[in-house]
Design an enzyme around this catalytic site. Structure first.
Site, short mmCIF file in Angstrom:
data_model
loop_
_atom_site.label_atom_id
_atom_site.label_comp_id
_atom_site.label_asym_id
_atom_site.label_seq_id
_atom_site.Cartn_x
_atom_site.Cartn_y
_atom_site.Cartn_z
N ARG A 192 7.24 1.79 0.99
CA ARG A 192 7.49 0.39 0.88
C ARG A 192 7.84 -0.28 0.45
NH1 ARG A 192 5.04 -2.15 7.07
NH2 ARG A 192 6.46 -1.10 7.70
N ARG A 207 6.34 -4.35 12.79
CA ARG A 207 5.67 -4.61 11.78
C ARG A 207 6.91 -4.73 10.64
NH1 ARG A 207 2.07 -1.11 14.72
NH2 ARG A 207 3.83 0.92 13.81
N ARG A 239 1.99 11.49 -8.51
CA ARG A 239 2.04 11.83 -7.23
C ARG A 239 1.97 10.68 -6.14
NH1 ARG A 239 -4.28 12.42 -6.96
NH2 ARG A 239 -4.72 12.69 -9.05
N SER A 253 -0.95 -4.80 5.28
CA SER A 253 -1.00 -5.57 6.63
C SER A 253 -2.52 -5.49 6.92
CB SER A 253 -0.20 -4.66 7.77
OG SER A 253 -0.80 -2.81 8.16
N GLY A 255 0.86 -0.72 -0.05
CA GLY A 255 -0.01 0.13 -0.10
C GLY A 255 0.80 1.27 -0.13
N ASP A 313 -2.89 -5.90 14.21
CA ASP A 313 -3.34 -5.45 15.48
C ASP A 313 -4.05 -6.25 15.29
OD1 ASP A 313 -4.30 -3.85 13.06
OD2 ASP A 313 -6.04 -3.35 14.34
N ARG A 366 -0.47 -8.75 -3.13
CA ARG A 366 -0.66 -7.33 -2.24
C ARG A 366 0.16 -7.78 -1.18
NH1 ARG A 366 -2.93 -3.77 1.13
NH2 ARG A 366 -3.96 -4.68 2.87
N1 HPA Z 1 -9.09 -2.27 9.72
C1 HPA Z 1 -8.60 -2.13 8.42
N2 HPA Z 1 -7.46 -1.91 8.33
C2 HPA Z 1 -6.46 -2.75 9.03
C3 HPA Z 1 -6.91 -2.81 10.24
C4 HPA Z 1 -7.87 -2.36 10.80
O1 HPA Z 1 -7.77 -1.99 11.45
N3 HPA Z 1 -5.62 -2.79 10.60
C5 HPA Z 1 -4.38 -3.20 9.70
N4 HPA Z 1 -5.04 -2.67 8.30
#
Ligand code: HPA
Length: 234
Positions: free
Chosen positions: A24, A217, A43, A90, A20, A204, A87
């Site tokens: 990175r 991370r 962009r 995270s 994303g 998370d 992709r």
């Molecule tokens: N929500 C959406 N996308 C995410 C989250 C989340 O809690 N954590 C990491 N990517």
């Protein structure tokens, strides 16, 4: 060039990794690829092509969310002939045992986005990953002894959801993790006859409240990318 990517024809490889964050993308290209060129800076959504073990690979930033990834993936497929898209992102764990630092390989992706609802007009299309990519990735994850899960992702349009309690229903039905891009990626790949997969590190966990540190991370991101490169280069 296409509308949002400044590459000349042939400058983008058939296999593209999709983080994303454009920085990175730069980090992946500079850390793992040889003979790297930057083919777009439009962009600041950077894209690079290089070689990994002699194989041409590109890395393209996608931005966050389905509208953003859809723009880049559509142009990669429609205008640059991309065939394999992975992709590397995270996600937030929706099951207690989908622990922080684990990998989640999305075999399918539910969504609250209206993109497919509009495109399929009453049918509920089920966006799914390419099995050969999932199998290749799982083989590499197994060999590396990585902690991974294979299951359904939830691709949300709202990081800050108006009705977060709705996620409990997804947990109840075994949806593993929430992220923001896989459903659009899988749908577009299917439309253009390409292969796609999303793999995410759990940053998370929404059930346990655990969170990774920035340092963790970075390390888990590196492992996920190394496995992705090995899987597509195999
Ligand atoms: N929500 C959406 N996308 C995410 C989250 C989340 O809690 N954590 C990491 N990517």
């Amino acid at each position: 060039m296409s509308t949002h990517i400044a590459a000349a024809p042939g400058e983008i490889a058939e296999t593209v990794l999709l983080p994303g964050d454009p920085l990175r993308a730069e980090w992946i290209a500079k850390t793992y690829l040889d003979d790297v060129t930057c083919y777009t800076q439009v962009r600041n959504m950077l894209g690079f092509t290089g070689t990994y073990r002699g194989r041409r690979i590109s890395v393209q930033g996608t931005g966050m969310g389905q509208p953003s990834i859809s723009i880049y993936v559509h142009e990669l497929l429609a205008e640059y002939g991309a065939k394999t898209l992975v992709r590397v992102g995270s996600c937030g764990g929706l099951l207690a045992d989908v622990a922080i630092r684990d990998l989640v390989i999305g075999i399918s992706a539910a969504t609250d986005s209206s993109i497919n609802a509009l495109a399929f007009d009453g049918f509920h299309y089920a966006p799914a990953a390419d099995f050969s990519l999932v199998r290749a990735y799982v083989e590499k994850a197994e060999a590396a002894g990585a902690r991974y899960h294979v299951g359904q992702l939830f691709s949300t349009d709202s990081f800050y959801h108006a009705r977060p309690e709705l996620r409990d229903r997804l947990t109840e039905y075994g949806v593993m993790a929430v992220e923001m891009e896989a459903a659009a990626l899988y749908t577009l790949a299917a439309k253009f006859g390409a292969r796609a997969m999303a793999v995410c590190t759990v940053s998370d966990n929404l059930v346990t409240g655990e969170e990774t540190s920035a340092d963790e991370r970075e390390r888990t991101f590196a492992q996920m990318v190394e496995l992705a490169l090995d899987a597509v280069a195999a």
